[in-house]
Design an enzyme around this catalytic site. Structure first.
Site, PDB file in Angstrom:
ATOM      1  CG  MET A 103      -7.573   2.646   5.567  1.00 41.72           C
ATOM      2  SD  MET A 103      -6.426   2.808   4.189  1.00 41.72           S
ATOM      3  CE  MET A 103      -7.471   2.278   2.840  1.00 41.72           C
ATOM      4  NE  ARG A 143      18.292  14.995  -5.915  1.00 42.87           N
ATOM      5  CZ  ARG A 143      17.427  15.997  -5.970  1.00 42.87           C
ATOM      6  NH1 ARG A 143      17.195  16.734  -4.908  1.00 42.87           N
ATOM      7  NH2 ARG A 143      16.806  16.282  -7.100  1.00 42.87           N
ATOM      8  NE  ARG A 149      -2.196  -4.319  -0.758  1.00 46.08           N
ATOM      9  CZ  ARG A 149      -1.757  -3.675   0.325  1.00 46.08           C
ATOM     10  NH1 ARG A 149      -0.698  -4.093   0.952  1.00 46.08           N
ATOM     11  NH2 ARG A 149      -2.411  -2.612   0.782  1.00 46.08           N
ATOM     12  CG  ASP A 208       1.023  -2.425  10.999  1.00 46.66           C
ATOM     13  OD1 ASP A 208       1.860  -1.908  10.231  1.00 46.66           O
ATOM     14  OD2 ASP A 208       0.158  -3.214  10.605  1.00 46.66           O
ATOM     15  NE  ARG A 221      -4.436  -4.857   5.746  1.00 47.03           N
ATOM     16  CZ  ARG A 221      -3.670  -5.010   4.705  1.00 47.03           C
ATOM     17  NH1 ARG A 221      -4.117  -5.659   3.667  1.00 47.03           N
ATOM     18  NH2 ARG A 221      -2.443  -4.531   4.673  1.00 47.03           N
ATOM     19  CD  GLU A 253     -18.370  12.128  21.910  1.00 46.64           C
ATOM     20  OE1 GLU A 253     -18.253  11.831  20.705  1.00 46.64           O
ATOM     21  OE2 GLU A 253     -18.271  13.293  22.336  1.00 46.64           O
ATOM     22  N   GLY A 312       0.841  -1.205   0.000  1.00 47.87           N
ATOM     23  CA  GLY A 312       0.000   0.000   0.000  1.00 47.87           C
ATOM     24  C   GLY A 312       0.871   1.249   0.000  1.00 47.87           C
ATOM     25  CG  HIS A 345      -7.971   3.496  -0.723  1.00 45.17           C
ATOM     26  ND1 HIS A 345      -9.042   2.677  -0.477  1.00 45.17           N
ATOM     27  CD2 HIS A 345      -6.894   2.696  -0.874  1.00 45.17           C
ATOM     28  CE1 HIS A 345      -8.632   1.417  -0.492  1.00 45.17           C
ATOM     29  NE2 HIS A 345      -7.336   1.398  -0.737  1.00 45.17           N
ATOM     30  CB  VAL A 346      -9.596  10.068   1.896  1.00 45.98           C
ATOM     31  CG1 VAL A 346      -9.199  11.424   2.437  1.00 45.98           C
ATOM     32  CG2 VAL A 346     -10.734  10.194   0.901  1.00 45.98           C
ATOM     33  N   GLY A 394       5.959  -2.317   3.598  1.00 48.79           N
ATOM     34  CA  GLY A 394       5.573  -2.821   4.914  1.00 48.79           C
ATOM     35  C   GLY A 394       5.955  -4.269   5.115  1.00 48.79           C
ATOM     36  CG  ASP A 395       3.386  -6.752   7.411  1.00 49.40           C
ATOM     37  OD1 ASP A 395       2.930  -6.249   6.352  1.00 49.40           O
ATOM     38  OD2 ASP A 395       2.658  -7.172   8.323  1.00 49.40           O
ATOM     39  N   GLY A 453     -11.549  14.341  19.064  1.00 51.57           N
ATOM     40  CA  GLY A 453     -12.546  14.537  20.130  1.00 51.57           C
ATOM     41  C   GLY A 453     -13.650  13.496  20.123  1.00 51.57           C
ATOM     42  CB  THR A 512       2.861   0.888   5.924  1.00 51.97           C
ATOM     43  OG1 THR A 512       1.520   0.673   6.379  1.00 51.97           O
ATOM     44  CG2 THR A 512       3.794   0.648   7.097  1.00 51.97           C
ATOM     45  CG  ASP A 563      -1.683  -0.030   8.046  1.00 49.13           C
ATOM     46  OD1 ASP A 563      -2.499   0.863   7.777  1.00 49.13           O
ATOM     47  OD2 ASP A 563      -1.700  -1.151   7.507  1.00 49.13           O
ATOM     48  NE  ARG A 619     -27.703  10.433   7.621  1.00 46.08           N
ATOM     49  CZ  ARG A 619     -28.899  10.294   8.182  1.00 46.08           C
ATOM     50  NH1 ARG A 619     -29.066   9.400   9.159  1.00 46.08           N
ATOM     51  NH2 ARG A 619     -29.920  11.029   7.808  1.00 46.08           N
TER      52      ARG A 619
HETATM   53  O1  F6P Z   1      -1.490  -1.324   4.711  1.00 52.16           O
HETATM   54  C1  F6P Z   1      -2.000  -0.097   4.355  1.00 52.16           C
HETATM   55  C2  F6P Z   1      -3.494  -0.161   4.116  1.00 52.16           C
HETATM   56  O2  F6P Z   1      -3.924   1.125   3.732  1.00 52.16           O
HETATM   57  C3  F6P Z   1      -4.330  -0.696   5.273  1.00 52.16           C
HETATM   58  O3  F6P Z   1      -4.585   0.279   6.274  1.00 52.16           O
HETATM   59  C4  F6P Z   1      -5.572  -1.143   4.545  1.00 52.16           C
HETATM   60  O4  F6P Z   1      -6.244  -2.123   5.283  1.00 52.16           O
HETATM   61  C5  F6P Z   1      -5.022  -1.681   3.254  1.00 52.16           C
HETATM   62  O5  F6P Z   1      -3.778  -1.052   3.054  1.00 52.16           O
HETATM   63  C6  F6P Z   1      -5.886  -1.491   2.045  1.00 52.16           C
HETATM   64  O6  F6P Z   1      -5.259  -2.098   0.958  1.00 52.16           O
HETATM   65  P1  F6P Z   1      -5.688  -1.926  -0.556  1.00 52.16           P
HETATM   66  O7  F6P Z   1      -5.337  -0.539  -0.997  1.00 52.16           O
HETATM   67  O8  F6P Z   1      -4.894  -2.950  -1.279  1.00 52.16           O
HETATM   68  O9  F6P Z   1      -7.157  -2.145  -0.621  1.00 52.16           O
END
Ligand code: F6P
Length: 323
Positions: free
Chosen positions: A170, A25, A72, A130, A172, A188, A11, A253-254, A102-103, A186, A126, A128, A247
């Protein structure tokens, strides 16, 4: 080592371009030839490899996404795919790699080194956050700020209409994005994969809020929460409180795009240089990261298998702040 290549994988995240720029560079600064590989491991397999110059990375430090594109790769998971990738690198004379991802990216690089001996140093790219071995990943700060900017707007309309908003962010497997969004936005309530927050707890929190004359609420849901997506959680809560005007907003993806913050540009630049210097120092299969303001290299295997635990006090913090 005379020729190295850089690629982005998995990602995308804001700051990847700043990291590519730093790799290019600093490679040139150290007298290396530097190549770019397009579309991550897919491009490595196909030989989509091109020479980069200092000017190739001009005017990209402020741009989101990645000029190298990302993917990926399913093919790199197979032995044939990795063999083809090795053949391509051999043909281009590439002796070392910088992987920004990432991983999943580091898992592939580790295997590749075991099989073919091409050393890779990684930069944590990434949103995330994580990954074990760095306090922050490249793109995390931007993603959180993007989400908070959106949540501020949601608060306005939630307040006007006296509604409950379930906002999905986001992450996962982790609540790293959700927690600062909840504190800074802010909210709750926050629902994250690391801790169990029952529907009953959400219902109670809303009822307590109304009894204290609160009229609007923000519930932040990490996409990997065990109670389900924000849509599912909102439906479950609605069942218990039929009169609730709710709502759902999925930020999606923003959070992955946009100009990187100053913090992400700084981190990306530091780590891009560290990747090249790591390769030159003979390192392999390690991720460059910053822990307690110090540059550290952590073996890929640890970044993949060890869990970067979220501070357990954050949940309590949100309970205190939302009284
Ligand atoms: O690992 C980054 C991430 O944005 C996660 O937060 C999310 O779950 C995932 O990628 C979404 O992946 P894709 O863009 O392949 O749908």
């Amino acid at each position: 080592m005379k020729k190295i290549a850089v690629f982005t994988s998995g990602g995308d995240s804001p700051g990847m371009n700043a990291c590519v720029r730093a790799v290019v560079r600093s490679a040139i600064f150290n007298g290396l030839e530097i190549y770019g590989i397009r579309r991550g491991y897919n491009g490595m397999i196909k030989g989509d490899i091109f020479k980069m110059e200092s000017s190739t990375v001009s005017n990209i430090i402020q741009r989101g996404g990645t000029i190298l594109k990302s993917a990926r790769s399913k093919d790199f998971v197979t032995k044939e795919g990795r063999q083809q990738a090795y053949n391509q690198l051999k043909e281009h004379g590439i002796e070392g790699l910088v992987a920004i991802g990432g991983d999943g990216t580091f898992t592939g690089a580790n295997l590749f080194y075991e099989e073919f001996g091409i050393p890779t140093i990684g930069a944590p790219g990434t949103i995330d956050n994580d990954l074990y071995g760095t306090d922050f990943t490249i793109g995390y700060d931007t993603a959180v700020n993007t989400a908070i900017y959106a949540i501020d707007k949601i608060r306005d309309t939630a307040d006007s209409h006296e509604r409950v908003f379930f906002v999905e962010v986001m992450g996962r497997d982790s609540g790293y994005i959700a927690i600062p969004c909840a504190v800074g936005g802010g909210a709750e309530i926050v629902m994250i994969p690391e801790t169990k927050t029952t529907i009953e707890k959400v219902v109670d929190a809303l009822k307590t809020g109304w009894s204290r004359s609160k009229t609007s609420f923000i519930v932040i849901v990490a996409e990997g929460d065990e109670e389900g997506s924000a849509v599912e959680i909102a439906a479950k809560v609605q069942k218990e409180i039929p009169q609730m005007d709710a709502r759902v907003t999925i930020l999606g993806h923003v959070q992955r795009g946009g100009a990187p913050t100053a913090a992400d540009r700084m981190l990306a630049s530091q780590l891009g240089i560290a990747c090249v210097e790591g390769l030159l120092a003979g390192r392999a299969c390690e991720m460059a990261g910053i822990v307690n303001s110090e540059l550290v290299y952590t073996p890929f295997i640890e970044t993949i298998t060890k869990v970067k635990a979220l501070n357990p006090n954050y949940g309590r913090m949100i309970d205190i702040l939302s009284v």
